[in-house]
Design an enzyme around this catalytic site. Sequence first.
Site, PDB file in Angstrom:
ATOM      1  N   ASP A   1       0.957  -1.078   0.272  1.00 48.82           N
ATOM      2  CA  ASP A   1       0.200   0.142   0.123  1.00 48.82           C
ATOM      3  C   ASP A   1       0.961   1.115   0.070  1.00 48.82           C
ATOM      4  O   ASP A   1       2.136   1.285   0.715  1.00 48.82           O
ATOM      5  CB  ASP A   1      -1.088   0.127   1.254  1.00 48.82           C
ATOM      6  CG  ASP A   1      -1.744   1.193   0.649  1.00 48.82           C
ATOM      7  OD1 ASP A   1      -1.730   2.265   0.725  1.00 48.82           O
ATOM      8  OD2 ASP A   1      -3.022   0.418   1.225  1.00 48.82           O
ATOM      9  N   ASP A   2       0.814   2.557  -1.005  1.00 47.45           N
ATOM     10  CA  ASP A   2       1.449   3.975  -0.670  1.00 47.45           C
ATOM     11  C   ASP A   2       0.996   4.272   0.651  1.00 47.45           C
ATOM     12  O   ASP A   2       2.131   5.512   0.164  1.00 47.45           O
ATOM     13  CB  ASP A   2       0.881   4.309  -2.195  1.00 47.45           C
ATOM     14  CG  ASP A   2      -0.343   4.753  -2.743  1.00 47.45           C
ATOM     15  OD1 ASP A   2      -1.185   3.776  -2.195  1.00 47.45           O
ATOM     16  OD2 ASP A   2      -0.228   6.129  -2.866  1.00 47.45           O
TER      17      ASP A   2
ATOM     18  N   ASP B   1      -3.310  -3.137  -1.705  1.00 40.77           N
ATOM     19  CA  ASP B   1      -4.098  -2.435  -2.045  1.00 40.77           C
ATOM     20  C   ASP B   1      -4.543  -1.731  -4.144  1.00 40.77           C
ATOM     21  O   ASP B   1      -2.968  -2.323  -4.489  1.00 40.77           O
ATOM     22  CB  ASP B   1      -3.196  -1.139  -1.717  1.00 40.77           C
ATOM     23  CG  ASP B   1      -4.212   0.097  -2.033  1.00 40.77           C
ATOM     24  OD1 ASP B   1      -5.577  -0.065  -1.991  1.00 40.77           O
ATOM     25  OD2 ASP B   1      -3.670   0.967  -2.204  1.00 40.77           O
TER      26      ASP B   1
ATOM     27  N   MET C   1      -5.348   1.184  -5.374  1.00 38.88           N
ATOM     28  CA  MET C   1      -5.104   2.584  -6.260  1.00 38.88           C
ATOM     29  C   MET C   1      -3.033   2.674  -5.278  1.00 38.88           C
ATOM     30  O   MET C   1      -3.565   3.436  -4.776  1.00 38.88           O
ATOM     31  CB  MET C   1      -6.305   3.476  -5.435  1.00 38.88           C
ATOM     32  CG  MET C   1      -7.439   3.002  -5.903  1.00 38.88           C
ATOM     33  SD  MET C   1      -7.767   2.745  -7.357  1.00 38.88           S
ATOM     34  CE  MET C   1      -7.640   4.584  -7.893  1.00 38.88           C
TER      35      MET C   1
ATOM     36  N   ASP D   1      21.436 -61.387 -21.985  1.00 35.64           N
ATOM     37  CA  ASP D   1      22.025 -60.738 -23.071  1.00 35.64           C
ATOM     38  C   ASP D   1      21.669 -60.299 -24.565  1.00 35.64           C
ATOM     39  O   ASP D   1      21.635 -61.988 -25.136  1.00 35.64           O
ATOM     40  CB  ASP D   1      23.743 -60.734 -23.187  1.00 35.64           C
ATOM     41  CG  ASP D   1      24.364 -59.697 -24.132  1.00 35.64           C
ATOM     42  OD1 ASP D   1      24.684 -58.924 -23.790  1.00 35.64           O
ATOM     43  OD2 ASP D   1      25.305 -60.072 -25.495  1.00 35.64           O
TER      44      ASP D   1
ATOM     45  N   ASN E   1      22.926 -53.430 -35.125  1.00 36.79           N
ATOM     46  CA  ASN E   1      23.272 -51.526 -35.498  1.00 36.79           C
ATOM     47  C   ASN E   1      23.892 -51.431 -36.599  1.00 36.79           C
ATOM     48  O   ASN E   1      23.935 -50.510 -37.163  1.00 36.79           O
ATOM     49  CB  ASN E   1      23.745 -51.275 -33.239  1.00 36.79           C
ATOM     50  CG  ASN E   1      23.360 -50.843 -32.999  1.00 36.79           C
ATOM     51  OD1 ASN E   1      22.535 -51.074 -32.851  1.00 36.79           O
ATOM     52  ND2 ASN E   1      23.077 -51.019 -31.397  1.00 36.79           N
TER      53      ASN E   1
ATOM     54  N   ASP F   1      17.687 -49.642 -31.141  1.00 37.04           N
ATOM     55  CA  ASP F   1      16.035 -49.368 -30.571  1.00 37.04           C
ATOM     56  C   ASP F   1      15.166 -49.766 -30.430  1.00 37.04           C
ATOM     57  O   ASP F   1      14.030 -49.698 -29.297  1.00 37.04           O
ATOM     58  CB  ASP F   1      16.488 -47.733 -30.587  1.00 37.04           C
ATOM     59  CG  ASP F   1      17.172 -46.707 -30.061  1.00 37.04           C
ATOM     60  OD1 ASP F   1      18.618 -47.407 -29.656  1.00 37.04           O
ATOM     61  OD2 ASP F   1      17.477 -45.434 -30.467  1.00 37.04           O
TER      62      ASP F   1
ATOM     63  N   GLU G   1      22.753 -53.989 -24.616  1.00 36.07           N
ATOM     64  CA  GLU G   1      21.932 -54.990 -24.419  1.00 36.07           C
ATOM     65  C   GLU G   1      21.130 -56.372 -23.573  1.00 36.07           C
ATOM     66  O   GLU G   1      20.557 -56.795 -23.272  1.00 36.07           O
ATOM     67  CB  GLU G   1      21.848 -55.687 -25.952  1.00 36.07           C
ATOM     68  CG  GLU G   1      23.295 -56.179 -25.608  1.00 36.07           C
ATOM     69  CD  GLU G   1      24.506 -55.428 -25.692  1.00 36.07           C
ATOM     70  OE1 GLU G   1      25.541 -56.336 -26.625  1.00 36.07           O
ATOM     71  OE2 GLU G   1      23.685 -54.477 -26.048  1.00 36.07           O
TER      72      GLU G   1
END
Length: 458
Positions: free
Chosen positions: A9-10, A53, A55, A330, A338, A347, A373
């Site tokens: 508040d001012d 506030d 205002m 495994d 791959n 993947d 793997e």
Amino acid sequence: MSARVLVVDDIVTNVKLLEAKLSAEYFDVVTALNGIEALAICERGEADIVLLDVMMPGMDGFEVCRRLKNGATTAHIPVVMVTALDQPGDRLKGLDAGADDFLTKPLDDTALFARVRSLVRLKSVTDELRNRAFASRRLGIADPLAAAASETGLNGRILVIEDRPTVTERLSSALSAFHIVEIEADPHQALVRAAEGDYDSVLVSLDLKAYDGLRICSQLRSLERTRNVSVLMLGEAEDRARILRGLEIGAHDFLIRPVDRNELLARVRTQVRRKRFTERLRDSVQSSMEMAVMDQLTGLHNRRFMDSRMGTMFDESALRARSLAMLVLDVDRFKVVNDTWGHDAGDEVLREFADRVRACTRGIDLVARMGGEEVVVVLPDTSLDAACAVAERIRERVEAEPFSIHRNTRSITVTVSIGVASRRAGDASAAEMMKRADDALYRAKDAGRNRVIVANAA
């Protein structure tokens, strides 16, 4: 519940008055005389709730509130606008800016303290989630606070608990333009629907003919399946004491009849936004927890979780003199997959391999990707012979059908080698059992792959 309350508040005398009242109720009070100072205090995390506030020169309270609610690090802070303005349009403007409530001067101390305590309780629910959500950034999750703060509060699922058809018709007409609205007149059935319906907000009339609306609010806040839903009370002006009681037991907000349509929309939107904000944080925490223990490619547990859980399973097995077995698997010649078909194909093989292994194990078994793997399966209450049967079932399942790659445009044959071991009386740790299973795996590889080998007897 104590909290740090920021009074903005001012006018110094207004600040001092509120500071004295709040301090007498054992709140810690921080003060600011303008909007810029208030924003800085909130950004530093030094306020649990803001009494603001409207205002003020320079930046008025509406703009301060708007900036707080649009900021990723401040959107969670409750804001109560405190002002002499008492027109519905002024209140609506504050609610549209994101304010959690709008109180007019002169303030009713009882109402003020009840509202502050209620909002502080609600904020405390999100604080721990926010702290954990910060940590999720380090795991590569998109900024959860920014995503949560961007929530609009529209298209919510709203349940209205009201037994007067004329009232429900007006509420439904107003809300249906922006939300999905359902009406329930029977309080008992309403609780069932609330538990099953995944609603964003529940509006509860305090004037039900044959049931206490406050009890519904209490039950909604206490039941496991509804405690996260937003609860908004609808009451008469003379229900003030009951409304304050409702805030104390956990209701989030209230509306006084006759209900202003625009205020109804603004308050419901605020509640939907708050509920989704908390859900976003909770989802972020869940995701970060999963990332900490799960392998993102296969959906199996990761090495970190396996090391921790395997030790516990071993200790429990030894303590109770129960059997414990382990498989080390495994994928055969995975490097060739791959090199020949590409890492994307690799993947795809690993994901399908994980699914087939998971399909051959129980919910109580620990299935984890060691890396590359290699997969480990720990089988509690399982003899060596039974573990061999599980291993053979997995081997057959992997070999039985080709693996699809390149988005189902090609298929390749995949096999797996498996080493099996069980806990021995002389084992000091799970690592010894795992070493035997690993040695058995290498023997399976050396013997031509695509087979199950049991660890040597003691």
